[in-house]
Scaffold this active site. Structure first.
Site, PDB file in Angstrom:
ATOM      1  N   CYS A 118      11.009 -12.515-110.425  1.00 51.16           N
ATOM      2  CA  CYS A 118      10.841 -13.064-109.077  1.00 51.16           C
ATOM      3  C   CYS A 118       9.507 -12.672-108.450  1.00 51.16           C
ATOM      4  CB  CYS A 118      11.994 -12.635-108.181  1.00 51.16           C
ATOM      5  SG  CYS A 118      13.570 -13.255-108.760  1.00 51.16           S
ATOM      6  N   HIS A 258       9.715 -13.907-100.939  1.00 50.95           N
ATOM      7  CA  HIS A 258      10.528 -14.423-102.042  1.00 50.95           C
ATOM      8  C   HIS A 258      11.916 -14.729-101.498  1.00 50.95           C
ATOM      9  CE1 HIS A 258      12.649 -14.885-105.712  1.00 50.95           C
ATOM     10  NE2 HIS A 258      13.317 -13.737-105.596  1.00 50.95           N
ATOM     11  N   ASN A 288      17.380 -19.459-105.064  1.00 56.96           N
ATOM     12  CA  ASN A 288      16.355 -18.616-105.693  1.00 56.96           C
ATOM     13  C   ASN A 288      15.793 -19.340-106.923  1.00 56.96           C
ATOM     14  OD1 ASN A 288      14.837 -16.651-106.927  1.00 56.96           O
ATOM     15  ND2 ASN A 288      16.392 -15.049-106.824  1.00 56.96           N
TER      16      ASN A 288
HETATM   17  N1  COA Z   1      31.975 -16.334-104.218  1.00 55.97           N
HETATM   18  C1  COA Z   1      32.960 -15.597-103.677  1.00 55.97           C
HETATM   19  N2  COA Z   1      33.094 -14.278-103.890  1.00 55.97           N
HETATM   20  C2  COA Z   1      32.161 -13.685-104.666  1.00 55.97           C
HETATM   21  C3  COA Z   1      31.126 -14.387-105.259  1.00 55.97           C
HETATM   22  C4  COA Z   1      31.048 -15.771-105.017  1.00 55.97           C
HETATM   23  N3  COA Z   1      30.076 -16.538-105.519  1.00 55.97           N
HETATM   24  N4  COA Z   1      30.366 -13.527-105.964  1.00 55.97           N
HETATM   25  C5  COA Z   1      30.912 -12.313-105.828  1.00 55.97           C
HETATM   26  N5  COA Z   1      32.009 -12.400-105.051  1.00 55.97           N
HETATM   27  C6  COA Z   1      32.911 -11.333-104.637  1.00 55.97           C
HETATM   28  C7  COA Z   1      32.873 -10.133-105.543  1.00 55.97           C
HETATM   29  O1  COA Z   1      33.692 -10.333-106.677  1.00 55.97           O
HETATM   30  C8  COA Z   1      33.377  -9.047-104.653  1.00 55.97           C
HETATM   31  O2  COA Z   1      34.771  -9.130-104.582  1.00 55.97           O
HETATM   32  P1  COA Z   1      35.666  -7.781-104.563  1.00 55.97           P
HETATM   33  O3  COA Z   1      35.241  -7.060-103.317  1.00 55.97           O
HETATM   34  O4  COA Z   1      37.057  -8.316-104.558  1.00 55.97           O
HETATM   35  O5  COA Z   1      35.292  -7.059-105.815  1.00 55.97           O
HETATM   36  C9  COA Z   1      32.842  -9.449-103.263  1.00 55.97           C
HETATM   37  O6  COA Z   1      32.512 -10.846-103.360  1.00 55.97           O
HETATM   38  C10 COA Z   1      31.626  -8.683-102.825  1.00 55.97           C
HETATM   39  O7  COA Z   1      30.725  -8.621-103.911  1.00 55.97           O
HETATM   40  P2  COA Z   1      29.355  -7.902-103.841  1.00 55.97           P
HETATM   41  O8  COA Z   1      28.604  -8.104-105.127  1.00 55.97           O
HETATM   42  O9  COA Z   1      29.547  -6.498-103.360  1.00 55.97           O
HETATM   43  O10 COA Z   1      28.677  -8.738-102.647  1.00 55.97           O
HETATM   44  P3  COA Z   1      27.292  -8.555-101.981  1.00 55.97           P
HETATM   45  O11 COA Z   1      27.444  -8.488-100.523  1.00 55.97           O
HETATM   46  O12 COA Z   1      26.463  -7.509-102.662  1.00 55.97           O
HETATM   47  O13 COA Z   1      26.596  -9.959-102.297  1.00 55.97           O
HETATM   48  C11 COA Z   1      25.005 -10.890-103.824  1.00 55.97           C
HETATM   49  C12 COA Z   1      26.421 -10.384-103.635  1.00 55.97           C
HETATM   50  C13 COA Z   1      24.807 -11.244-105.309  1.00 55.97           C
HETATM   51  C14 COA Z   1      24.819 -12.135-102.973  1.00 55.97           C
HETATM   52  C15 COA Z   1      24.007  -9.797-103.387  1.00 55.97           C
HETATM   53  O14 COA Z   1      24.352  -8.598-103.988  1.00 55.97           O
HETATM   54  C16 COA Z   1      22.577 -10.120-103.735  1.00 55.97           C
HETATM   55  O15 COA Z   1      21.995 -11.030-103.187  1.00 55.97           O
HETATM   56  N6  COA Z   1      21.966  -9.328-104.621  1.00 55.97           N
HETATM   57  C17 COA Z   1      20.580  -9.501-104.967  1.00 55.97           C
HETATM   58  C18 COA Z   1      20.505 -10.601-105.920  1.00 55.97           C
HETATM   59  C19 COA Z   1      19.153 -11.100-106.089  1.00 55.97           C
HETATM   60  O16 COA Z   1      18.594 -11.597-105.171  1.00 55.97           O
HETATM   61  N7  COA Z   1      18.604 -11.031-107.281  1.00 55.97           N
HETATM   62  C20 COA Z   1      17.402 -11.684-107.627  1.00 55.97           C
HETATM   63  C21 COA Z   1      16.240 -10.821-107.665  1.00 55.97           C
HETATM   64  S1  COA Z   1      15.804 -10.175-106.145  1.00 55.97           S
END
Ligand code: COA
Length: 333
Positions: A118, A258, A288
Site C-alpha cells: 500500500c 492511502h 483499498n
Molecule cells: N462483516 C461482518 N463481520 C466481520 C467482517 C465482515 N466483513 N469481518 C470481520 N468481522 C467480524 C469479526 O469476525 C469479529 O467478530 P467476533 O468479534 O465475533 O470475533 C468482529 O467483526 C470484529 O473483528 P475485528 O477484526 O476485531 O474488527 P476491526 O474493528 O479490527 O475491523 C478491519 C476489521 C479489517 C476493518 C480492520 O481491522 C482494518 O481495517 N484493518 C486494517 C486493514 C488494512 O487496511 N490493511 C491494508 C493495509 S493498511
C-alpha cells in the site's frame, strides 16, 4: 549538502477504475456481512472489479497512462522511464512496467516494478524523483495500480469487503519554480511481514496442489493487528514530515492519505491537526486499491488543487512499509 540539480514536480495526473461496481449489498449475498458493518468499520460503500479473461494489472496501467498522455499532450516516445508500483503484477516477470510501455508505444522508455504494497506509490514516486532531480531524465511516469480481486477469496468475509481494483499515474518533470516534491520519509519493518502477505506462489512456497488447498494464493491479513500498526505509523510519519518542514496545520492545504480504512485516516488527520475539509477521501467509492489509492485520490480531487498548495501524502501497508511525502502542487486547472 543537497545533490539535487533540479526539483521534480507532478505535471499531470490521471486515473482509471474498471466499470464493474461491487456494492456492499452484493457482498451481503456472497458472505456473512452487512452494509452497516462495512461502512461503520471501514467507510467503504463500493469498489470496482476488473472482469474478463486475461485482464491483468497492465490493463489498469495502460488505461490510466493513455489518459495521462492525452491530457498532458505527451508523445509516448518522449517518456524516459516508467515505474509501476504493484503487488499484483501481470506476471512475476517481465515487469508490468515493460508490458505497459509496449502497449502505449513508449518505445524509448525502460521500466521496472516496485513492490511495497500500500506504500508502493510513495516508494515509486520518490524513486522517480531521483532521476528528475539528478538531471538524467526529463519525463518519468509513475503508476500505482493493483488488481486486488485477483488475490481475494470471495468466500471469506474478512478481506473481500476491503479491497478493489484501480490505478493512477502521474507524470514527473523538472519544476520551473519552487513547486514540486519538497521532502519525503520512507520506512519499512520486515518483522511485520507475517501479518499481511501473500504466502504462496513465490520461491518460498511455489504453487502446488498444497498451496492451493491452503488458499495461500489469497491475501492473508491479521486485520486488527495491522490496523494498530497502521494507525500509529501513518499518524507518526505524517506528523514527522510536518515538523521536519516546519509546517503547521494551517500550512497544510490537503492530506492525501492511502485509503485503507476511514478510521486510520481520521486518526492521521487528528494527529496532524487538520480538519475534515482538508482530508481527501474516496474510499467509499473504490475501497483499498493498494498502490492505486493515492494517485486515484490525486486524480479525483485534481480540480481542487491550486498552484502552491501544500499536500501531504501518507501511506501504510504490508511489509510493513510506510511513508509520507510533502509536495507543493505545480499547476492550476
Ligand atoms: N462483516 C461482518 N463481520 C466481520 C467482517 C465482515 N466483513 N469481518 C470481520 N468481522 C467480524 C469479526 O469476525 C469479529 O467478530 P467476533 O468479534 O465475533 O470475533 C468482529 O467483526 C470484529 O473483528 P475485528 O477484526 O476485531 O474488527 P476491526 O474493528 O479490527 O475491523 C478491519 C476489521 C479489517 C476493518 C480492520 O481491522 C482494518 O481495517 N484493518 C486494517 C486493514 C488494512 O487496511 N490493511 C491494508 C493495509 S493498511
Amino acid at each position: 549538502m543537497s545533490s539535487k540539480k533540479y526539483k521534480a514536480c507532478i505535471s499531470g495526473v490521471h486515473g482509471y477504475v474498471p466499470d464493474y461496481v461491487l456494492t456492499n449489498s452484493e457482498l451481503e449475498k456472497l458472505v456473512d456481512t452487512t452494509d452497516e458493518w462495512i461502512v461503520t468499520r471501514t467507510g467503504i460503500k463500493e469498489r470496482r472489479i476488473l472482469k474478463g479473461e486475461l485482464q491483468g494489472t497492465s490493463v489498469l496501467g495502460v488505461r490510466c497512462l493513455e489518459g495521462l498522455l492525452e491530457k498532458t499532450n505527451t508523445n509516448p516516445k518522449d517518456i524516459d522511464l516508467i515505474i509501476v508500483a504493484t503487488v499484483t503484477p501481470d506476471m512475476f516477470f517481465p515487469s508490468t512496467a515493460n508490458l505497459i510501455a509496449d502497449k502505449v508505444g513508449a518505445s524509448k522508455a525502460y521500466g521496472f516494478d516496485i513492490s511495497a504494497a500500500c506504500s508502493g506509490f510513495l516508494f515509486a514516486l520518490t524513486t522517480g524523483c531521483q532521476f528528475i532531480e539528478s538531471g538524467t531524465h526529463k519525463k518519468v511516469v509513475v503508476i500505482g495500480a493493483d488488481k486486488m480481486s485477483s488475490i481475494i477469496d470471495y468466500d471469506e468475509r474478512k478481506n473481500c469487503v476491503l479491497f478493489g481494483d484501480g490505478g493512477g499515474s502521474v507524470l514527473l518533470e523538472r519544476s520551473n519554480d519552487d513547486t514540486g516534491i519538497q521532502d519525503y520519509i520512507l520506512r519499512s519493518d520486515g518483522s511485520g511481514s507475517d501479518m499481511l502477505c501473500l504466502r504462496g506462489g513465490g520461491s518460498l512456497r511455489p504453487a502446488s496442489i498444497e498451496t492451493i488447498k491452503n488458499k495461500d494464493h489469497y491475501i492473508y491479513q491479521e486485520g486488527s493487528s495491522v490496523f494498530k500498526f497502521a494507525v500509529t505509523n501513518m499518524a507518526d510519519i505524517s506528523e514527522e514530515i510536518m515538523k521536519k518542514n516546519n509546517l503547521s496545520s494551517d500550512d497544510v492545504s490537503y492530506l492525501v492519505p492511502h485509503q485503507a480504512n476511514k478510521r486510520i485516516i481520521d486518526a492521521t488527520a487528528k494527529r496532524m491537526g487538520v480538519g475534515p475539509e482538508k482530508v481527501l477521501l474516496n474510499i467509499e467509492k473504490y475501497g483499498n486499491t493498494t498502490a492505486g489509492t493515492i494517485p486515484l485520490c490525486l486524480w479525483d480531487f485534481e480540480k481542487k488543487f491550486k498552484k502552491g498548495d501544500n499536500l501531504i501524502l501518507a501511506a501504510f501497508g504490508g511489509g510493513f512499509t510506510w511513508g509520507s511525502l510533502y509536495l507543493k502542487w505545480s499547476y492550476n486547472n
